[in-house]
Design a protein around this motif. Structure first.
Motif, PDB file in Angstrom:
ATOM      1  N   GLY A  65      71.823  77.365  45.395  1.00 48.68           N
ATOM      2  CA  GLY A  65      72.875  77.208  45.501  1.00 48.68           C
ATOM      3  C   GLY A  65      73.606  77.706  46.412  1.00 48.68           C
ATOM      4  N   PRO A 104      73.561  75.991  37.717  1.00 52.94           N
ATOM      5  CA  PRO A 104      73.720  77.034  39.096  1.00 52.94           C
ATOM      6  C   PRO A 104      74.480  76.606  40.673  1.00 52.94           C
ATOM      7  N   GLY A 105      74.079  76.118  40.764  1.00 55.90           N
ATOM      8  CA  GLY A 105      74.679  75.520  42.204  1.00 55.90           C
ATOM      9  C   GLY A 105      76.482  75.182  42.356  1.00 55.90           C
TER      10      GLY A 105
END
Lengths: 370, 370
Positions: free
Chosen positions: A47, B46-47
């Protein structure tokens, strides 16, 4: 024939003093860089790795129906699913990837496009099948010159509707140094959507535009590929009508973990007087890094940093360190990389109309506050 | 006494026609939103989840030495390591989190800060220990009013050097609806660095500023907390010297997956004539969403979208769908959420000096091209 002139305008340069526009901000809000404190990690958490998507991130709920075709000027066209790809011999390579447009927003005049400052970089362990395995299985026929890669991302750019497509010369595609991968995993996990789920190309040492994401087709061509992303975009040009020089491998660059702590809005750095450990990373897609030099007086004098010994990861950045004794006042820190073939970062901007490959030395203003 | 006036200037409003500045761009390049096509996922990878970091992302190579202290106006101060926290009864809650500054860069005049357009949102499954478990174990003494949370992120903001700190009223901290979590996992994995590794607060239904990341201390206070992020920042004010109204829970909002495909630079959307399936998400931190209405004529007429049935995930967004029959030409699409307590999104901007809680209805210009 659809005309896109109202929504898709030609490339242009910003006027002097022209602030970042809504269009540039829209790109900056969705694509993102590596916050530079993330240079502390050998391998960038996914991320935090930079992301650039030209159009939309395709939605792939389930990769079991994904198909990669290999065709064109070959003996045996291939049609591969993910299970078939995962059954082939896999390779894992640590690669530092950088956007060709990194540093664009620091140029003057500023090419209006994705407005990167310096953060468009990241390092990951990519796992996949060597491209040459697939090409050898398909059997490239005599007379092939280019290998064309097509992604599932679709959009309009400068008036041209397109799937994202890039090509590599046949010898690069078949080469072993670097070995190009058709990758399905990043840091040991399936690719995140924004990094190409389920499949992308990884071309170690090349700028990001070559690493085609959401890869669905590989076509071997008998003629040089002239698609938009090959001959219109990603060219170094001083004037709009030049043929231009293709953007290929990554120029040397060093970046620094911003020392101390920041101001929220200005991002200016604050350190305390005394010994400050500076650190960062350096990389080049052309040749191994041979030196990193540090200036703590805005480029007037330079001293060598300690460069970590070479590792097995030829295509990944290298860590460097330097101890600075900070005295109260204002300072400008710089780091400058040199590679084994003598290429070094310029001290004045390497300007071109697309804002590509700008590896001007980073300047980090720091306030040392007693 | 260090003076930061040269690097840390007061809050201000942009001049009319003033483009986005270098300072705003620096924030936009490191923080990032959810690319809106990511609204297709129930749980955001998440990213792709939005991230806002006031200062730097702390580097935590190894969480075994991380310690959370619970002290102040309690019977038994606590000192907990990660193993101790993981041994306690854990809860997993699906939460839609939104930055209080989402929509700021669309305001006129524009408050100069993190320049979000509309992407500062995301949904995750957060796992951790209910805050009330820890507070009950510590034994909150009579007279406590606020619970103050301190993160490990350190910086300067508007001239004030600080660790990031926010407080919750005691009844919110001890409450069950929502149940506040001290979370160590996101979507079943340890927190990524940019989301607070190894520990953060999660306050379902509240804007992001309450969800303190890199949480290292919880202090129970007998007096209302007056720290910078509580009484200077995150207040709704029309004039700079007002006390202002605290920013707390998330106002209702609907967002749309941008239909069709984009132009690279303008991000304008293109669809083909005929049936176009519109979809998106809607959420409110105040009360459950009761309706989403769609306009395909820039807000002149509205029709109800199909809202997915309520799920067990009270604090997560809800999916909606609407079928649009697109005719060639230019269109502006809008989606508008209403919650069960009758709050609905405004059609003119809810302006304040900080640019907080701007839930103005989204406008999506679309070219339908034959």
């Amino acid at each position: 024939m659809v005309r896109f002139e109202d929504i898709s305008t030609p490339a242009r340069l910003a006027e002097p003093e022209e602030g970042i526009g809504r269009d540039e901000l829209s790109l900056a809000a969705r694509n993102h860089g590596l916050p530079l404190e993330g240079l502390r990690y050998d391998v960038t958490p996914p991320g935090m790795h930079y992301v650039l998507t030209h159009y939309d991130i395709p939605y792939v709920a389930d990769d079991t129906s994904w198909e990669l075709t290999v065709g064109g000027h070959v003996e045996h066209p291939l049609r591969l699913d993910m299970a078939g790809l995962r059954a082939l011999h896999a390779v894992t390579t640590r690669v530092t990837m950088e956007c060709a447009g990194n540093g664009r927003a620091l140029l003057s005049p500023r090419p209006v496009s994705q407005p990167w400052l310096l953060e468009a970089v990241g390092t990951a362990d990519w796992t996949g099948v060597p491209l040459r395995t697939l090409l050898n299985e398909a059997g490239v026929r005599d007379g092939a010159v280019d290998v064309v890669f097509t992604g599932a991302d679709h959009g309009v750019e400068r008036g041209v509707e397109q799937d994202y497509q890039r090509a590599l010369p046949l010898d690069t595609a078949l080469g072993g140094t670097p070995e190009v991968l058709v990758a399905y995993a990043m840091n040991g996990a399936p690719l995140p959507p924004q990094h190409g789920r389920p499949l992308r190309l990884v071309v170690p040492g090349w700028y990001g535009m070559a690493h085609v994401k959401w890869l669905r087709d590989i076509t071997i061509a008998e003629r040089p590929f002239t698609g938009f992303q090959q001959t219109t975009a990603y060219r170094l040009r001083q004037e709009p009508d030049e043929e231009g020089v293709p953007v290929t491998r990554i120029a040397p660059r060093a970046l620094m973990v911003p020392p101390g702590f920041p101001d929220f809005m200005s991002r200016s750095r604050v350190v305390r007087p005394g010994s400050v450990q500076l650190e960062g990373r350096a990389w080049s897609g052309r040749a191994p890094i041979s030196a990193v030099d540090i200036s703590t007086d805005d480029g007037r004098t330079w001293n060598p940093a300690n460069l970590e010994p070479p590792t097995d990861h030829r295509w990944a950045w290298r860590h460097w360190q330097y101890t600075w004794t900070a005295a109260p006042g204002d300072h400008v820190l710089c780091a400058r990389a040199t590679d084994a073939e003598g290429r070094t970062q310029p001290l004045s901007q390497p300007w071109n109309r697309g804002g590509f490959a700008n590896n001007l030395v980073q300047r980090v203003p720091v306030l040392c506050a007693a």
